[in-house]
Enzyme design. Structure first.
Site, mmCIF file in Angstrom:
data_model
loop_
_atom_site.group_PDB
_atom_site.id
_atom_site.type_symbol
_atom_site.label_atom_id
_atom_site.label_comp_id
_atom_site.label_asym_id
_atom_site.label_seq_id
_atom_site.Cartn_x
_atom_site.Cartn_y
_atom_site.Cartn_z
ATOM 1 N N PRO A 9 39.849 46.792 36.356
ATOM 2 C CA PRO A 9 40.288 46.428 34.592
ATOM 3 C C PRO A 9 39.685 45.006 34.022
ATOM 4 O O PRO A 9 39.701 43.977 34.894
ATOM 5 C CB PRO A 9 41.451 47.084 34.790
ATOM 6 C CG PRO A 9 42.009 47.397 36.005
ATOM 7 C CD PRO A 9 40.343 47.411 36.776
ATOM 8 N N ASN A 10 38.928 45.152 33.264
ATOM 9 C CA ASN A 10 38.781 43.974 31.992
ATOM 10 C C ASN A 10 37.687 42.940 33.642
ATOM 11 O O ASN A 10 37.690 41.945 32.086
ATOM 12 C CB ASN A 10 40.471 43.649 31.916
ATOM 13 C CG ASN A 10 41.537 44.058 31.403
ATOM 14 O OD1 ASN A 10 41.269 44.319 30.541
ATOM 15 N ND2 ASN A 10 42.508 44.071 31.947
ATOM 16 N N ARG A 17 36.656 36.853 28.689
ATOM 17 C CA ARG A 17 38.202 36.571 29.483
ATOM 18 C C ARG A 17 38.071 35.580 29.910
ATOM 19 O O ARG A 17 38.159 35.152 30.780
ATOM 20 C CB ARG A 17 37.983 37.929 30.195
ATOM 21 C CG ARG A 17 39.658 37.943 30.552
ATOM 22 C CD ARG A 17 39.641 39.284 31.467
ATOM 23 N NE ARG A 17 40.494 39.209 32.513
ATOM 24 C CZ ARG A 17 40.854 39.785 33.398
ATOM 25 N NH1 ARG A 17 40.560 39.924 34.775
ATOM 26 N NH2 ARG A 17 42.406 39.684 33.988
ATOM 27 N N TYR A 22 38.469 32.414 34.311
ATOM 28 C CA TYR A 22 37.482 33.299 35.012
ATOM 29 C C TYR A 22 36.237 33.314 35.390
ATOM 30 O O TYR A 22 35.099 33.248 35.465
ATOM 31 C CB TYR A 22 37.691 34.829 34.745
ATOM 32 C CG TYR A 22 39.115 35.605 35.084
ATOM 33 C CD1 TYR A 22 39.609 35.743 35.595
ATOM 34 C CD2 TYR A 22 39.858 36.067 33.759
ATOM 35 C CE1 TYR A 22 40.335 35.947 36.821
ATOM 36 C CE2 TYR A 22 40.916 36.137 34.049
ATOM 37 C CZ TYR A 22 41.255 36.449 36.118
ATOM 38 O OH TYR A 22 42.671 36.943 35.751
ATOM 39 N N ASN A 71 37.150 43.580 43.311
ATOM 40 C CA ASN A 71 38.193 43.175 42.735
ATOM 41 C C ASN A 71 38.690 44.346 42.088
ATOM 42 O O ASN A 71 37.664 44.406 41.412
ATOM 43 C CB ASN A 71 37.782 42.136 42.243
ATOM 44 C CG ASN A 71 38.631 41.405 41.461
ATOM 45 O OD1 ASN A 71 39.329 41.770 41.328
ATOM 46 N ND2 ASN A 71 37.790 40.347 41.102
ATOM 47 N N ALA A 74 44.281 43.968 38.213
ATOM 48 C CA ALA A 74 45.175 44.247 37.637
ATOM 49 C C ALA A 74 45.712 45.197 38.561
ATOM 50 O O ALA A 74 47.033 45.388 39.162
ATOM 51 C CB ALA A 74 46.201 44.266 36.256
ATOM 52 N N GLU A 95 38.549 42.253 50.194
ATOM 53 C CA GLU A 95 39.677 42.564 48.720
ATOM 54 C C GLU A 95 39.281 41.153 47.674
ATOM 55 O O GLU A 95 38.955 39.756 48.554
ATOM 56 C CB GLU A 95 41.397 42.643 49.210
ATOM 57 C CG GLU A 95 42.059 42.047 47.732
ATOM 58 C CD GLU A 95 43.489 41.984 48.157
ATOM 59 O OE1 GLU A 95 43.709 41.953 48.702
ATOM 60 O OE2 GLU A 95 44.261 41.634 47.041
ATOM 61 N N HIS A 97 38.928 38.106 44.803
ATOM 62 C CA HIS A 97 40.032 37.654 43.461
ATOM 63 C C HIS A 97 39.203 36.226 43.106
ATOM 64 O O HIS A 97 39.306 35.316 43.702
ATOM 65 C CB HIS A 97 40.635 37.519 43.430
ATOM 66 C CG HIS A 97 42.212 38.642 43.789
ATOM 67 N ND1 HIS A 97 41.747 39.216 43.362
ATOM 68 C CD2 HIS A 97 42.782 38.893 44.961
ATOM 69 C CE1 HIS A 97 42.995 40.216 43.512
ATOM 70 N NE2 HIS A 97 42.835 39.907 44.885
ATOM 71 N N ARG A 104 49.239 31.705 41.148
ATOM 72 C CA ARG A 104 49.201 31.583 39.596
ATOM 73 C C ARG A 104 50.735 33.329 39.732
ATOM 74 O O ARG A 104 51.862 32.799 40.129
ATOM 75 C CB ARG A 104 48.341 32.968 38.862
ATOM 76 C CG ARG A 104 47.200 32.146 39.205
ATOM 77 C CD ARG A 104 45.692 32.726 38.623
ATOM 78 N NE ARG A 104 46.275 33.698 36.786
ATOM 79 C CZ ARG A 104 45.344 34.819 36.848
ATOM 80 N NH1 ARG A 104 44.922 35.231 37.660
ATOM 81 N NH2 ARG A 104 45.569 34.998 35.580
#
Ligand code: DQA
Length: 139
Positions: A9-10, A17, A22, A71, A74, A95, A97, A104
């Site tokens: 998502p996103n 964004r 990012y 990725n 969320a 995985e 990111h 964060r």
């Protein structure tokens, strides 16, 4: 070698964004360059904002491709269903990111999918995806 790059998502909004987190590069441009760097690898790409669609795609390729670079956005921090989907298939899942999630907010420090994945690469910007390709090649 056939690899799936799977974005959650996103991540369709990469480039616009939160660019300070990012970056400013749209993902399709990055992917073009990545594919040029590895002409011997066949890349498949899928992005969805929907958990079920991500699960369906993992099931679809997880017994025939040599790896998935994932990725989960969320959903990383919430989805037991994605954990189970990764466990259910045969191919290794890395995985990734873009940001260093451990530096964060505390809610980003837990990954539901990490225990089901071969390993995690985080914090290297879009280069995290290339590092995951290298990791899969080395398996
Ligand atoms: C992300 C980190 C997640 O915490 C966040 O929800 C994202 C992007 C990353 O690539 O840094 O959507 O997965």
């Amino acid at each position: 070698m056939k690899l799936l790059i799977l974005n959650g998502p996103n991540l369709n909004l990469l480039g616009v964004r939160e660019p300070e987190v990012y970056g400013r590069q749209p993902f399709d441009k990055y992917l073009e360059r990545l594919a040029e760097t590895y002409p011997q690898i066949e890349f498949d790409y899928f992005q969805s904002n929907h958990e079920g669609a991500l699960i369906d795609k993992i099931h679809e390729v997880g017994f025939s491709y040599q790896g998935i670079i994932f990725n989960a956005g969320a959903y990383t921090h919430t989805s037991i269903a994605l954990h189970d989907a990764i466990k259910a298939v045969a191919c290794p899942v890395i995985e990734v990111h873009i940001s260093n999630v451990m530096s964060r907010e505390p809610f980003r420090h837990h990954s539901c999918i990490a225990p089901a994945c071969k390993g995690t690469i985080a914090g290297f910007g879009l280069d995290s995806y290339r590092l995951a390709v290298e990791a899969l090649k080395a398996l």
